[in-house]
Design a protein around this motif. Sequence first.
Motif, PDB file in Angstrom:
ATOM      1  N   TRP A 131       0.820  -1.211   0.000  1.00 41.85           N
ATOM      2  CA  TRP A 131       0.000   0.000   0.000  1.00 41.85           C
ATOM      3  C   TRP A 131       0.861   1.272   0.000  1.00 41.85           C
ATOM      4  CZ3 TRP A 131      -5.133   1.110  -0.634  1.00 41.85           C
ATOM      5  CH2 TRP A 131      -5.524   2.414  -0.315  1.00 41.85           C
ATOM      6  N   HIS A 164       1.358   3.976  -3.287  1.00 38.72           N
ATOM      7  CA  HIS A 164       0.917   5.352  -3.092  1.00 38.72           C
ATOM      8  C   HIS A 164       2.104   6.307  -2.903  1.00 38.72           C
ATOM      9  CE1 HIS A 164      -2.857   3.187  -2.368  1.00 38.72           C
ATOM     10  NE2 HIS A 164      -3.432   4.293  -2.776  1.00 38.72           N
ATOM     11  N   ILE A 219      -5.540  -0.116  -6.927  1.00 38.55           N
ATOM     12  CA  ILE A 219      -4.787   1.039  -6.446  1.00 38.55           C
ATOM     13  C   ILE A 219      -3.757   1.430  -7.507  1.00 38.55           C
ATOM     14  CG2 ILE A 219      -5.194   0.360  -4.059  1.00 38.55           C
ATOM     15  CD1 ILE A 219      -2.334  -0.681  -3.912  1.00 38.55           C
ATOM     16  N   ASP A 266      -4.347   8.291  -5.755  1.00 34.60           N
ATOM     17  CA  ASP A 266      -5.490   7.387  -5.658  1.00 34.60           C
ATOM     18  C   ASP A 266      -5.617   6.603  -6.957  1.00 34.60           C
ATOM     19  OD1 ASP A 266      -7.623   6.262  -4.298  1.00 34.60           O
ATOM     20  OD2 ASP A 266      -8.523   8.176  -3.795  1.00 34.60           O
ATOM     21  N   GLY A 267      -5.980   5.325  -6.816  1.00 35.24           N
ATOM     22  CA  GLY A 267      -6.138   4.501  -8.004  1.00 35.24           C
ATOM     23  C   GLY A 267      -7.221   5.044  -8.916  1.00 35.24           C
TER      24      GLY A 267
END
Length: 463
Positions: free
Chosen positions: A85, A89, A155, A357-358
């Motif tokens: 994650w 990001h 994502i 953000d995806g």
Amino acid sequence: MSRLVVVSNRLPALGKGVAAGGLAVALEAALKDEDGLWLGWSGKTNDEAAAPRLQVEGRVTYAALDLTQEDIAGYYEGISNSVLWPLCHYRADLLEYSRGDMDRYLAVNDKFADALLPMLRPDDLIWVHDYHLIPLASALRDRGVQNRIGYFHHIPWPAQDMFRALPRARCFLSAMLSYDVVGLQTRADVRNLRDSVEAMRGTLEATTPPRGTRIGDYPISIDTEGFASRARRARNLPRIRDLYQQFGQRDLVIGVDRLDYSKGLPERLRAIEQLLDNHGGLHNRVSFLQITPASRSGIEGYDRIQQEVAERAGRLNASYGTLDWVPVRYINRAFSHSLLAGLYRLARVGLVTPLRDGMNLVAKEYVAAQDPEDPGVLVLSQFAGAAEEMGAALIVNPYDVEEVANAIARALTMPIEERRDRHSVLMRRLESYPVSTWARSFLHDLTPPETRERLSLQAADPP
């Protein structure tokens, strides 16, 4: 006829139908017309090995797999939330990797493969979802599965230089090439993944049998018509009627985000502060409502962001609030989709400013919820995947708080003709590419060409 087999980290809530919002709504469109199987973690822990529990709802069989506490610590909290994650990001500074966590991550993917194997039929289409399960196709191939397997990455996929910070990066890329179709949210994500594959191709080909993996962009969407209808009905909810009266002549600016460092919440509050500094005439006229359900507590990066946002909101209210006006309402709990739809329709500005953000379905829901005769304005981060489709929004750099503040002020004063024009452009896109088209487009490419006609899967228009 082939079944669709969905595999995701978590199952939707059962017993009340498929939950509204997120992955569940997206996949309901793909599953509801055909017999299907959905395998996922039950959300429960069990230290005893056990086969998945099966529950049938309609034409779908849900297979609930328990995990151990060690599984959750290494697979979910470890690699998924503390490595993949943050890396995806662009927060490599928050990456916390250990070999033990990686071993557990791979072991849980083996556990999913072992659970799925006895339930598979030879012509099933398997659709795997998200970063928790990147190695699943490789684990299934090791067990002799030759079915068509697709993967969708919800994502962002990081740029090549960022991806190289991932320990065992080649392992993840090799696993990706065990899929027949890999879907990502945006064209930029596709370029990033292809760049990483090209940079490491020599070593990957030595370990991965070539499958001719198709890599494409399939931007996820919403049930546009359904959400617009929900927002129209929500106008009559008692709570929404009360809020209309409560806000009176004040303009509502709304943000709805899961509590996460990728959402840019501190920067957003700084922009609100800048707005009030620059535009004294907005004092007592505008209210900002930030709805932020807490998530992933106990992980250091999330605990820090929760404290920072709460403190910044408190300071802002202390500095600008009056006896009859609180500029910021910061709420840490979830609301029903119906209530959210009503709040979106009430809000003059939808503020969607993630740092990365995806896609961000809140942006699409906000647009769908608007009254086309008197629509609000979407202020959207250039780093949200939705920005690639939604150029008629006010696109901003979330790191530039002055730019965001000016965009909010522009939205609040925008003539109705311009608001209608921008909303019309955005709605045409949402109406032409709803979530059902997203699912149909991906499954069209996953289905073997010789069986597409038999399955009645029509190719979707290109996104």
